[in-house]
Design an enzyme around this catalytic site. Structure first.
Site, mmCIF file in Angstrom:
data_model
loop_
_atom_site.group_PDB
_atom_site.id
_atom_site.type_symbol
_atom_site.label_atom_id
_atom_site.label_comp_id
_atom_site.label_asym_id
_atom_site.label_seq_id
_atom_site.Cartn_x
_atom_site.Cartn_y
_atom_site.Cartn_z
ATOM 1 N N ASP A 13 35.436 19.849 41.443
ATOM 2 C CA ASP A 13 36.784 19.845 40.858
ATOM 3 C C ASP A 13 37.699 20.948 41.389
ATOM 4 O O ASP A 13 38.587 21.418 40.672
ATOM 5 C CB ASP A 13 36.715 19.935 39.323
ATOM 6 N N LYS A 16 38.714 18.924 46.549
ATOM 7 C CA LYS A 16 38.298 18.564 47.912
ATOM 8 C C LYS A 16 38.876 17.227 48.362
ATOM 9 O O LYS A 16 39.391 17.111 49.472
ATOM 10 C CB LYS A 16 36.770 18.488 48.010
ATOM 11 N N THR A 17 38.766 16.222 47.500
ATOM 12 C CA THR A 17 39.224 14.895 47.886
ATOM 13 C C THR A 17 40.738 14.858 48.052
ATOM 14 O O THR A 17 41.254 14.260 49.004
ATOM 15 C CB THR A 17 38.781 13.846 46.853
ATOM 16 N N LYS A 38 32.083 9.982 53.707
ATOM 17 C CA LYS A 38 31.367 10.774 52.705
ATOM 18 C C LYS A 38 29.991 10.149 52.523
ATOM 19 O O LYS A 38 29.872 8.924 52.421
ATOM 20 C CB LYS A 38 32.136 10.786 51.376
ATOM 21 N N ASP A 56 36.816 8.128 45.604
ATOM 22 C CA ASP A 56 37.324 9.166 46.505
ATOM 23 C C ASP A 56 37.827 8.551 47.803
ATOM 24 O O ASP A 56 38.890 8.923 48.318
ATOM 25 C CB ASP A 56 36.219 10.183 46.820
ATOM 26 N N GLU A 117 33.737 14.496 54.054
ATOM 27 C CA GLU A 117 33.822 15.283 52.824
ATOM 28 C C GLU A 117 32.453 15.390 52.171
ATOM 29 O O GLU A 117 31.695 14.421 52.125
ATOM 30 C CB GLU A 117 34.807 14.641 51.853
ATOM 31 N N GLY A 118 32.145 16.561 51.649
ATOM 32 C CA GLY A 118 30.893 16.760 50.931
ATOM 33 C C GLY A 118 31.010 16.411 49.459
ATOM 34 O O GLY A 118 32.097 16.137 48.935
ATOM 35 N N SER A 119 29.875 16.423 48.785
ATOM 36 C CA SER A 119 29.816 16.208 47.333
ATOM 37 C C SER A 119 29.619 17.568 46.672
ATOM 38 O O SER A 119 28.728 18.319 47.056
ATOM 39 C CB SER A 119 28.647 15.288 46.980
ATOM 40 N N GLY A 120 30.436 17.885 45.673
ATOM 41 C CA GLY A 120 30.279 19.153 44.973
ATOM 42 C C GLY A 120 30.465 20.343 45.896
ATOM 43 O O GLY A 120 31.282 20.324 46.810
#
Length: 227
Positions: A13, A16-17, A38, A56, A117-120
């Site tokens: 949060d 990033k997206t 992703k 996303d 893009e990464g997660s978290g």
């Protein structure tokens, strides 16, 4: 073969997206054939036919206006809004790194620039039960350098410096920082950015205010970070 980069964040949060969408938009408007990717997305909704929609990816596609088909943007889509490793445990379909790599390199053959893009945050586990895959394993396998997204507000000095130190100690290249939710003239935001620059030696690539529709950096400066 495309030039590419990885977008990670100091945590969940931080935007990033949203920022990634602005990055891809900048490339697209500069006339570059740009793609988004992703490995895994959690917390997605279903359409009227019950099909999971990669939220996303759809956001990035909508804001950037890229022509890339939505179905090429993410190989693993989960409904449960938790870390991908837990979502896959609850829903099945665990991440296979070879599948992730295949989808990524297919995009690299078709597009000029691929933004992944990464997660978290950087320590997000992608798969644990069937095999251990951490986000940094994906970055390493794909030989990517990174842009770090951080919130400009309270607590960001600690989160930025710790994230950068972890990345450097694990040989993960980090090129620059983009600060999100930035308020121009806010004394704390301005000092946070200054301190992060001093303590990490990294430049601030851009500052993104709430609801910005453009990234305040030239396409040339952005493109220079892609490898």
């Amino acid at each position: 073969m495309a030039k590419k980069i990885f977008i990670t964040g100091t945590g969940t949060d931080v935007g990033k997206t949203y920022v990634t969408g602005l990055i891809v938009k900048k490339l697209n408007e500069a006339g570059k054939k740009a793609a988004y990717y992703k490995a895994a997305m959690s917390g997605n909704d279903r359409d009227s036919e019950g099909k999971l929609i990669p939220g996303d990816a759809k956001f990035v596609k909508d804001i950037s206006s890229v022509e890339q088909p939505l179905e090429t943007m993410c190989p693993y889509i989960y409904e449960t809004a938790v870390s991908p490793h837990l979502a896959s445990r609850l829903e099945g379909n665990p991440v296979d790194l070879e599948v992730v790599k295949k989808g990524f390199f297919e995009l690299c053959e078709k597009y000029d620039f691929v933004t992944m893009e990464g997660s978290g945050g950087i320590l997000c586990p992608i798969c644990i039960d069937e095999r251990k895959i951490m986000l940094e394993d994906v970055i390493g396998e794909l030989a990517l350098s990174c842009i770090l997204i951080a919130d400009a507000g309270l607590g960001t000095i600690n989160s930025v410096v710790l994230t950068v130190e972890y990345m450097r100690s694990h040989n993960i290249p980090v090129e620059a920082v983009i600060f999100n939710n930035y308020i121009a003239g806010d004394v704390m935001h301005e000092d946070n950015i200054l301190m992060c620059e001093k303590m990490t030696g990294l430049k601030t690539l851009a500052k993104v205010a709430k609801d910005d529709k453009e990234l305040n950096v030239s396409a040339e400066e952005l493109i220079a970070l892609y490898k």
